[in-house]
Motif scaffolding. Structure first.
Motif, PDB file in Angstrom:
ATOM      1  N   GLY A 152      -2.369  14.787  47.431  1.00  0.00           N
ATOM      2  CA  GLY A 152      -2.607  14.576  48.853  1.00  0.00           C
ATOM      3  C   GLY A 152      -2.669  13.101  49.230  1.00  0.00           C
ATOM      4  N   LYS A 153      -2.995  12.240  48.256  1.00  0.00           N
ATOM      5  CA  LYS A 153      -3.053  10.799  48.495  1.00  0.00           C
ATOM      6  C   LYS A 153      -1.703  10.126  48.264  1.00  0.00           C
ATOM      7  CE  LYS A 153      -7.427  10.257  49.544  1.00  0.00           C
ATOM      8  NZ  LYS A 153      -7.857   9.680  50.839  1.00  0.00           N
ATOM      9  N   GLY A 154      -0.685  10.930  47.953  1.00  0.00           N
ATOM     10  CA  GLY A 154       0.657  10.375  47.829  1.00  0.00           C
ATOM     11  C   GLY A 154       1.220  10.267  46.443  1.00  0.00           C
ATOM     12  N   ALA A 155       0.478  10.718  45.415  1.00  0.00           N
ATOM     13  CA  ALA A 155       0.979  10.641  44.045  1.00  0.00           C
ATOM     14  C   ALA A 155       1.854  11.847  43.718  1.00  0.00           C
ATOM     15  CB  ALA A 155      -0.183  10.564  43.057  1.00  0.00           C
ATOM     16  N   GLU A 156       3.030  11.593  43.152  1.00  0.00           N
ATOM     17  CA  GLU A 156       3.850  12.688  42.638  1.00  0.00           C
ATOM     18  C   GLU A 156       3.239  13.119  41.306  1.00  0.00           C
ATOM     19  OE1 GLU A 156       7.170  15.096  43.725  1.00  0.00           O
ATOM     20  OE2 GLU A 156       6.043  13.529  44.751  1.00  0.00           O
ATOM     21  N   VAL A 157       3.240  14.419  41.030  1.00  0.00           N
ATOM     22  CA  VAL A 157       2.560  14.941  39.842  1.00  0.00           C
ATOM     23  C   VAL A 157       3.581  15.488  38.852  1.00  0.00           C
ATOM     24  CG1 VAL A 157       0.899  16.632  38.980  1.00  0.00           C
ATOM     25  CG2 VAL A 157       0.503  15.512  41.187  1.00  0.00           C
ATOM     26  N   PHE A 158       3.476  15.029  37.596  1.00  0.00           N
ATOM     27  CA  PHE A 158       4.354  15.495  36.521  1.00  0.00           C
ATOM     28  C   PHE A 158       3.516  15.995  35.354  1.00  0.00           C
ATOM     29  CE2 PHE A 158       6.726  12.286  38.847  1.00  0.00           C
ATOM     30  CZ  PHE A 158       7.980  12.871  39.000  1.00  0.00           C
ATOM     31  N   PHE A 159       3.992  17.046  34.710  1.00  0.00           N
ATOM     32  CA  PHE A 159       3.356  17.581  33.507  1.00  0.00           C
ATOM     33  C   PHE A 159       4.307  17.385  32.330  1.00  0.00           C
ATOM     34  CE2 PHE A 159       1.689  19.901  37.114  1.00  0.00           C
ATOM     35  CZ  PHE A 159       0.324  19.987  36.860  1.00  0.00           C
ATOM     36  N   ILE A 160       3.778  16.841  31.226  1.00  0.00           N
ATOM     37  CA  ILE A 160       4.555  16.718  29.998  1.00  0.00           C
ATOM     38  C   ILE A 160       3.747  17.388  28.894  1.00  0.00           C
ATOM     39  CG2 ILE A 160       5.708  15.193  28.369  1.00  0.00           C
ATOM     40  CD1 ILE A 160       5.714  13.018  30.482  1.00  0.00           C
ATOM     41  N   THR A 161       4.265  18.484  28.371  1.00  0.00           N
ATOM     42  CA  THR A 161       3.529  19.259  27.371  1.00  0.00           C
ATOM     43  C   THR A 161       4.362  19.477  26.110  1.00  0.00           C
ATOM     44  OG1 THR A 161       2.488  21.404  26.918  1.00  0.00           O
ATOM     45  CG2 THR A 161       4.323  21.392  28.477  1.00  0.00           C
ATOM     46  N   GLY A 162       3.670  19.653  25.003  1.00  0.00           N
ATOM     47  CA  GLY A 162       4.333  19.979  23.746  1.00  0.00           C
ATOM     48  C   GLY A 162       4.657  21.450  23.622  1.00  0.00           C
ATOM     49  N   ARG A 163       4.309  22.230  24.632  1.00  0.00           N
ATOM     50  CA  ARG A 163       4.681  23.642  24.603  1.00  0.00           C
ATOM     51  C   ARG A 163       6.207  23.772  24.566  1.00  0.00           C
ATOM     52  NH1 ARG A 163       0.870  27.038  28.851  1.00  0.00           N
ATOM     53  NH2 ARG A 163      -1.157  26.457  27.964  1.00  0.00           N
ATOM     54  N   LYS A 164       6.672  24.875  24.011  1.00  0.00           N
ATOM     55  CA  LYS A 164       8.102  25.096  23.871  1.00  0.00           C
ATOM     56  C   LYS A 164       8.744  25.468  25.209  1.00  0.00           C
ATOM     57  CE  LYS A 164       7.050  28.159  20.859  1.00  0.00           C
ATOM     58  NZ  LYS A 164       7.040  29.246  19.856  1.00  0.00           N
ATOM     59  N   GLU A 165      10.012  25.137  25.354  1.00  0.00           N
ATOM     60  CA  GLU A 165      10.760  25.470  26.561  1.00  0.00           C
ATOM     61  C   GLU A 165      10.706  26.969  26.840  1.00  0.00           C
ATOM     62  OE1 GLU A 165      12.822  25.378  29.954  1.00  0.00           O
ATOM     63  OE2 GLU A 165      12.163  23.584  28.881  1.00  0.00           O
ATOM     64  N   SER A 166      10.661  27.780  25.800  1.00  0.00           N
ATOM     65  CA  SER A 166      10.610  29.239  25.982  1.00  0.00           C
ATOM     66  C   SER A 166       9.311  29.706  26.623  1.00  0.00           C
ATOM     67  CB  SER A 166      10.793  29.940  24.634  1.00  0.00           C
ATOM     68  OG  SER A 166       9.762  29.575  23.725  1.00  0.00           O
ATOM     69  N   GLN A 167       8.312  28.820  26.700  1.00  0.00           N
ATOM     70  CA  GLN A 167       7.021  29.166  27.294  1.00  0.00           C
ATOM     71  C   GLN A 167       6.890  28.663  28.734  1.00  0.00           C
ATOM     72  OE1 GLN A 167       4.681  27.209  24.244  1.00  0.00           O
ATOM     73  NE2 GLN A 167       4.337  29.128  23.139  1.00  0.00           N
ATOM     74  N   ARG A 168       7.981  28.214  29.315  1.00  0.00           N
ATOM     75  CA  ARG A 168       7.954  27.629  30.651  1.00  0.00           C
ATOM     76  C   ARG A 168       7.412  28.604  31.704  1.00  0.00           C
ATOM     77  NH1 ARG A 168      10.068  23.480  33.435  1.00  0.00           N
ATOM     78  NH2 ARG A 168      11.154  22.707  31.582  1.00  0.00           N
ATOM     79  N   GLU A 169       7.965  29.802  31.761  1.00  0.00           N
ATOM     80  CA  GLU A 169       7.571  30.761  32.801  1.00  0.00           C
ATOM     81  C   GLU A 169       6.079  31.042  32.756  1.00  0.00           C
ATOM     82  OE1 GLU A 169       8.414  35.430  34.123  1.00  0.00           O
ATOM     83  OE2 GLU A 169       9.707  34.443  32.662  1.00  0.00           O
TER      84      GLU A 169
END
Length: 296
Positions: A191-208
């Protein structure tokens, strides 16, 4: 005791993240802050213990972890961390510092018009920005397990014995709680203007499953592929020179570098492991507590 509503089962029940682990005993120093643990413990550590006295008692370690999280057990045997626990209090203290920092950093970024030519050098010194000195948009980066989503229930369910199979089963059917207050902090920063990104070691198959969980527990931010990065060993992105062989630091720092190349200035990076934070490409880092496992 009624089942807490904050932890939702989506199907039968699921698990955590892709984690190379040391045994729970290895993390005693994160719990107690010292290798001395219990009566008769040795005062010096060796890479190979010389006697049993140099090895923390596994049951005692687990009991301390449970006490730190304020272990609460429901009638159906599920374990939850307490919002009144020392863990929750420690997290809230870190969040308060992060909020104070972000208030100033985001206001300054807005005032300066996003002009910043100070590049991250990949050495963990907190630098960030664009090489050409052009305008940037402020962003924050967060890890997932035990930074934004709390794995405590899963850890207790599997007896601190992570396996890819139990993790998959758990994540598929169960939403982890948000780490206390982190969803509110993230939404506030957005809300203060920051774009939010997540970087995780989880596998691509666990995206959903991962995206579903974040959404269901109140992370009201963009959760598409441009904002949520998972590890893809089968088809690693071209911006990672190490490809499928990346260490955690190489993968996460390389992804942050890529995000900055898109025109973002990462003003803060949050993680529960030092490997989430090392490698540069962020102006400031915030370490969340995690005495349950270690990920190099």
């Amino acid at each position: 005791m009624p089942r807490p509503v904050r932890f939702r089962s989506v199907l039968p029940r699921p698990a955590l993240s892709r984690r190379a682990r040391f045994g729970a005993a290895t993390v005693t120093t994160l719990v107690a802050g010292t290798a001395v643990f219990g009566i008769g413990q040795a005062t010096a550590e060796h890479s190979v213990p010389r006697t049993d006295k140099e090895i923390p008692n596994l049951t005692q370690v687990q009991d301390k972890i449970k006490a730190y999280y304020g272990d609460t057990v429901t009638a159906d045997g599920e374990h939850y961390a307490s919002p009144d626990s020392n863990y929750a209090r420690q997290v809230r203290g870190i969040e308060a510092k992060a909020r104070a920092y972000l208030s100033k950093a985001l206001a300054k970024h807005d005032k300066d018009g996003g002009k910043d030519g100070d590049q991250g050098d990949g050495k963990g010194n907190g630098k960030g920005g664009r090489k050409d000195g052009g305008k940037t948009r402020p962003a924050i980066v967060l890890d997932m397990d035990d930074t934004t989503l709390l794995t405590y229930n899963y850890e207790l369910k599997v007896g601190f014995n992570y396996t890819p199979e139990t993790q998959n089963k758990y994540l598929e059917s169960t939403d982890m709680d948000p780490v206390f207050g982190m969803n509110k902090l993230v939404n506030w920063a957005r809300g203060k203007g920051a774009e939010v990104f997540f970087i995780t070691g989880r596998k691509e198959s666990q995206r959903e499953w991962s995206v579903r969980n974040l959404k269901n527990v109140g992370y009201d931010v963009a959760l598409d592929r441009k904002h949520v990065y998972l590890k893809n060993k089968e088809n690693p992105p071209a911006y990672l020179p190490c490809g499928a062989t990346c260490t955690t630091v190489e993968y996460k720092a390389g992804t942050r570098k890529y995000i900055e190349s898109l025109g973002y200035d990462i003003v803060a990076n949050f993680g529960d492991q030092h490997s989430d934070l090392n490698g540069g490409y962020a102006k400031k880092t915030f370490k969340l507590p995690n005495p349950m496992y270690y990920l190099p």
